[in-house]
Design a protein around this motif. Structure first.
Motif, PDB file in Angstrom:
ATOM      1  N   PRO A 206       0.800  -1.238   0.000  1.00  0.00           N
ATOM      2  CA  PRO A 206       0.000   0.000   0.000  1.00  0.00           C
ATOM      3  C   PRO A 206       0.831   1.286   0.000  1.00  0.00           C
ATOM      4  O   PRO A 206       0.427   2.299  -0.574  1.00  0.00           O
ATOM      5  N   ASN A 207       2.006   1.224   0.621  1.00  0.00           N
ATOM      6  CA  ASN A 207       2.852   2.421   0.680  1.00  0.00           C
ATOM      7  C   ASN A 207       3.931   2.439  -0.401  1.00  0.00           C
ATOM      8  O   ASN A 207       4.835   3.271  -0.364  1.00  0.00           O
ATOM      9  N   GLY A 208       3.866   1.519  -1.368  1.00  0.00           N
ATOM     10  CA  GLY A 208       4.826   1.525  -2.470  1.00  0.00           C
ATOM     11  C   GLY A 208       5.507   0.185  -2.653  1.00  0.00           C
ATOM     12  O   GLY A 208       5.156  -0.814  -2.023  1.00  0.00           O
ATOM     13  N   TRP A 209       6.516   0.174  -3.523  1.00  0.00           N
ATOM     14  CA  TRP A 209       7.241  -1.055  -3.851  1.00  0.00           C
ATOM     15  C   TRP A 209       8.311  -1.351  -2.811  1.00  0.00           C
ATOM     16  O   TRP A 209       9.010  -0.446  -2.352  1.00  0.00           O
ATOM     17  N   ILE A 210       8.436  -2.620  -2.463  1.00  0.00           N
ATOM     18  CA  ILE A 210       9.533  -3.074  -1.621  1.00  0.00           C
ATOM     19  C   ILE A 210      10.309  -4.148  -2.381  1.00  0.00           C
ATOM     20  O   ILE A 210       9.781  -4.769  -3.308  1.00  0.00           O
ATOM     21  N   ALA A 211      11.557  -4.358  -1.984  1.00  0.00           N
ATOM     22  CA  ALA A 211      12.418  -5.335  -2.661  1.00  0.00           C
ATOM     23  C   ALA A 211      13.133  -6.187  -1.633  1.00  0.00           C
ATOM     24  O   ALA A 211      13.605  -5.689  -0.604  1.00  0.00           O
ATOM     25  N   GLY A 212      13.213  -7.486  -1.920  1.00  0.00           N
ATOM     26  CA  GLY A 212      14.012  -8.402  -1.125  1.00  0.00           C
ATOM     27  C   GLY A 212      15.082  -9.029  -2.004  1.00  0.00           C
ATOM     28  O   GLY A 212      14.774  -9.546  -3.085  1.00  0.00           O
ATOM     29  N   LEU A 213      16.326  -8.956  -1.585  1.00  0.00           N
ATOM     30  CA  LEU A 213      17.454  -9.498  -2.342  1.00  0.00           C
ATOM     31  C   LEU A 213      17.817 -10.858  -1.767  1.00  0.00           C
ATOM     32  O   LEU A 213      18.177 -10.965  -0.587  1.00  0.00           O
ATOM     33  N   MET A 214      17.728 -11.900  -2.587  1.00  0.00           N
ATOM     34  CA  MET A 214      17.865 -13.277  -2.134  1.00  0.00           C
ATOM     35  C   MET A 214      19.223 -13.862  -2.524  1.00  0.00           C
ATOM     36  O   MET A 214      19.729 -13.604  -3.620  1.00  0.00           O
ATOM     37  N   SER A 215      19.775 -14.670  -1.642  1.00  0.00           N
ATOM     38  CA  SER A 215      21.054 -15.350  -1.853  1.00  0.00           C
ATOM     39  C   SER A 215      20.830 -16.843  -1.633  1.00  0.00           C
ATOM     40  O   SER A 215      20.489 -17.259  -0.523  1.00  0.00           O
ATOM     41  N   VAL A 216      21.021 -17.646  -2.681  1.00  0.00           N
ATOM     42  CA  VAL A 216      20.621 -19.049  -2.662  1.00  0.00           C
ATOM     43  C   VAL A 216      21.845 -19.943  -2.878  1.00  0.00           C
ATOM     44  O   VAL A 216      22.507 -19.851  -3.923  1.00  0.00           O
ATOM     45  N   PRO A 217      22.147 -20.840  -1.962  1.00  0.00           N
ATOM     46  CA  PRO A 217      23.256 -21.776  -2.194  1.00  0.00           C
ATOM     47  C   PRO A 217      22.860 -22.836  -3.220  1.00  0.00           C
ATOM     48  O   PRO A 217      21.682 -23.176  -3.374  1.00  0.00           O
ATOM     49  N   TYR A 218      23.853 -23.333  -3.917  1.00  0.00           N
ATOM     50  CA  TYR A 218      23.635 -24.422  -4.882  1.00  0.00           C
ATOM     51  C   TYR A 218      24.951 -25.180  -5.018  1.00  0.00           C
ATOM     52  O   TYR A 218      25.971 -24.804  -4.423  1.00  0.00           O
ATOM     53  N   ALA A 219      24.967 -26.222  -5.829  1.00  0.00           N
ATOM     54  CA  ALA A 219      26.166 -27.050  -5.995  1.00  0.00           C
ATOM     55  C   ALA A 219      27.158 -26.347  -6.920  1.00  0.00           C
ATOM     56  O   ALA A 219      27.396 -26.760  -8.061  1.00  0.00           O
ATOM     57  N   HIS A 220      27.763 -25.281  -6.406  1.00  0.00           N
ATOM     58  CA  HIS A 220      28.594 -24.417  -7.248  1.00  0.00           C
ATOM     59  C   HIS A 220      29.930 -25.064  -7.629  1.00  0.00           C
ATOM     60  O   HIS A 220      30.511 -24.707  -8.664  1.00  0.00           O
ATOM     61  N   ARG A 221      30.429 -25.988  -6.825  1.00  0.00           N
ATOM     62  CA  ARG A 221      31.749 -26.563  -7.122  1.00  0.00           C
ATOM     63  C   ARG A 221      31.737 -27.337  -8.445  1.00  0.00           C
ATOM     64  O   ARG A 221      32.729 -27.335  -9.185  1.00  0.00           O
ATOM     65  N   ALA A 222      30.614 -27.969  -8.756  1.00  0.00           N
ATOM     66  CA  ALA A 222      30.534 -28.701 -10.024  1.00  0.00           C
ATOM     67  C   ALA A 222      30.638 -27.749 -11.198  1.00  0.00           C
ATOM     68  O   ALA A 222      31.268 -28.062 -12.215  1.00  0.00           O
ATOM     69  N   MET A 223      30.048 -26.567 -11.089  1.00  0.00           N
ATOM     70  CA  MET A 223      30.133 -25.580 -12.171  1.00  0.00           C
ATOM     71  C   MET A 223      31.544 -24.981 -12.254  1.00  0.00           C
ATOM     72  O   MET A 223      32.048 -24.713 -13.353  1.00  0.00           O
ATOM     73  N   ALA A 224      32.187 -24.796 -11.115  1.00  0.00           N
ATOM     74  CA  ALA A 224      33.572 -24.319 -11.137  1.00  0.00           C
ATOM     75  C   ALA A 224      34.476 -25.340 -11.821  1.00  0.00           C
ATOM     76  O   ALA A 224      35.348 -24.983 -12.631  1.00  0.00           O
ATOM     77  N   GLU A 225      34.251 -26.608 -11.528  1.00  0.00           N
ATOM     78  CA  GLU A 225      35.052 -27.663 -12.165  1.00  0.00           C
ATOM     79  C   GLU A 225      34.777 -27.739 -13.668  1.00  0.00           C
ATOM     80  O   GLU A 225      35.697 -27.984 -14.464  1.00  0.00           O
ATOM     81  N   LEU A 226      33.522 -27.517 -14.065  1.00  0.00           N
ATOM     82  CA  LEU A 226      33.201 -27.518 -15.492  1.00  0.00           C
ATOM     83  C   LEU A 226      33.914 -26.374 -16.201  1.00  0.00           C
ATOM     84  O   LEU A 226      34.482 -26.561 -17.285  1.00  0.00           O
ATOM     85  N   ALA A 227      33.903 -25.193 -15.600  1.00  0.00           N
ATOM     86  CA  ALA A 227      34.611 -24.057 -16.200  1.00  0.00           C
ATOM     87  C   ALA A 227      36.105 -24.338 -16.296  1.00  0.00           C
ATOM     88  O   ALA A 227      36.750 -24.026 -17.314  1.00  0.00           O
ATOM     89  N   GLN A 228      36.674 -24.944 -15.268  1.00  0.00           N
ATOM     90  CA  GLN A 228      38.097 -25.271 -15.289  1.00  0.00           C
ATOM     91  C   GLN A 228      38.406 -26.265 -16.399  1.00  0.00           C
ATOM     92  O   GLN A 228      39.431 -26.145 -17.088  1.00  0.00           O
ATOM     93  N   SER A 229      37.526 -27.239 -16.582  1.00  0.00           N
ATOM     94  CA  SER A 229      37.756 -28.249 -17.620  1.00  0.00           C
ATOM     95  C   SER A 229      37.704 -27.648 -19.020  1.00  0.00           C
ATOM     96  O   SER A 229      38.234 -28.241 -19.962  1.00  0.00           O
TER      97      SER A 229
END
Length: 247
Positions: A206-229
């Motif tokens: 009612p008083n305007g727009w609000i924003a929530g900034l989300m931080s989500v963990p995931y299996a990031h090491r597999a993607m780091a290994e893919l980039a390295q490969s």
């Protein structure tokens, strides 16, 4: 109205899937994707196919434009990899995307700023590096956009800032790439300091727009290994740490 905002996925499908799982738990009216969805050494084809199956609003980022560049125009290694992986159907899909959109009378979407898909909205690059943009700089980049809520991406840094007019500008941060470096217009680093996938939820109250900034963990090491490969060591370090390697 309650919206989920994603951007800068960069072919990181596991990060996107983790974000989508989190969005589904929270419940939203719609999902908006602000572009730079595919470029990078990860899973551009699989990410494109996933996105094409969603009933979302999608924008083109600067990397969609660069992926589609004619062969006479040099592509970065990231864009070249994505282009080589994509088929005619996926290339046709990204060719149909726009870099900005008036979503509703009160919501404006852009990848960078209303005037450029490569301009930083909430940050400014100087010879000394990256800094937060001033209120005057943000107002100038808004131009004539009158929307109450402006959604942008490109810099990979999650921030929500109110312009001097009271308009809310939200960058959800990057789903798929938490750090990078660039040389334009000066050498600078962009780092979140965490490998988490980022997105935002915006909601009309009612008083305007609000924003929530989300931080989500995931299996990031597999993607780091893919980039390295794939011989992308900087990407591997960024995906693993949220930081760029120090030379």
């Amino acid at each position: 109205m309650r919206l989920a905002i994603v951007t800068d996925i960069h072919g990181n499908l596991p990060a996107l899937e983790a974000v989508v799982d989190d969005i589904e738990r929270r419940g939203v009216d719609a999902v908006i994707n602000l572009g730079d969805s595919l470029s990078g050494p990860l899973l551009p084809l699989e990410t494109a196919q996933f996105l094409m199956a969603q009933h979302w609003v999608h924008l083109a980022g600067n990397h969609e434009r660069q992926i589609l560049a004619q062969d006479s125009i040099p592509r970065s290694a990231e864009d070249e990899f994505a282009h080589a992986q994509l088929g005619a159907k996926e290339l046709e899909w990204i060719a149909g995307l726009k870099p900005s959109l008036q979503y509703t009378p009160e919501i404006f979407l852009c990848h960078g700023t209303p005037r450029s898909d490569t301009e930083y909205f909430l940050e400014t690059v100087e010879a000394t590096g990256l800094r937060a943009a001033t209120s005057a700089e943000i107002d100038a980049r808004l131009g004539r956009v009158q929307a109450e809520l402006i959604l942008c991406g490109h810099t990979h840094l999650p921030r929500a800032v109110r312009a001097s007019s009271g308009q809310l500008i939200v960058n959800p941060g990057s789903v798929g790439l938490p750090a990078y470096d660039d040389t334009h217009p000066f050498a600078h680093l962009v780092e979140t300091g965490s490998p988490d996938a980022r997105y935002a939820i915006v909601e009309r109250r009612p008083n305007g727009w609000i924003a929530g900034l989300m931080s989500v963990p995931y299996a990031h090491r597999a993607m780091a290994e893919l980039a390295q490969s794939r011989q992308m060591a900087d990407w591997a370090h960024a995906l693993a740490t949220g930081l760029m390697p120090r030379r």
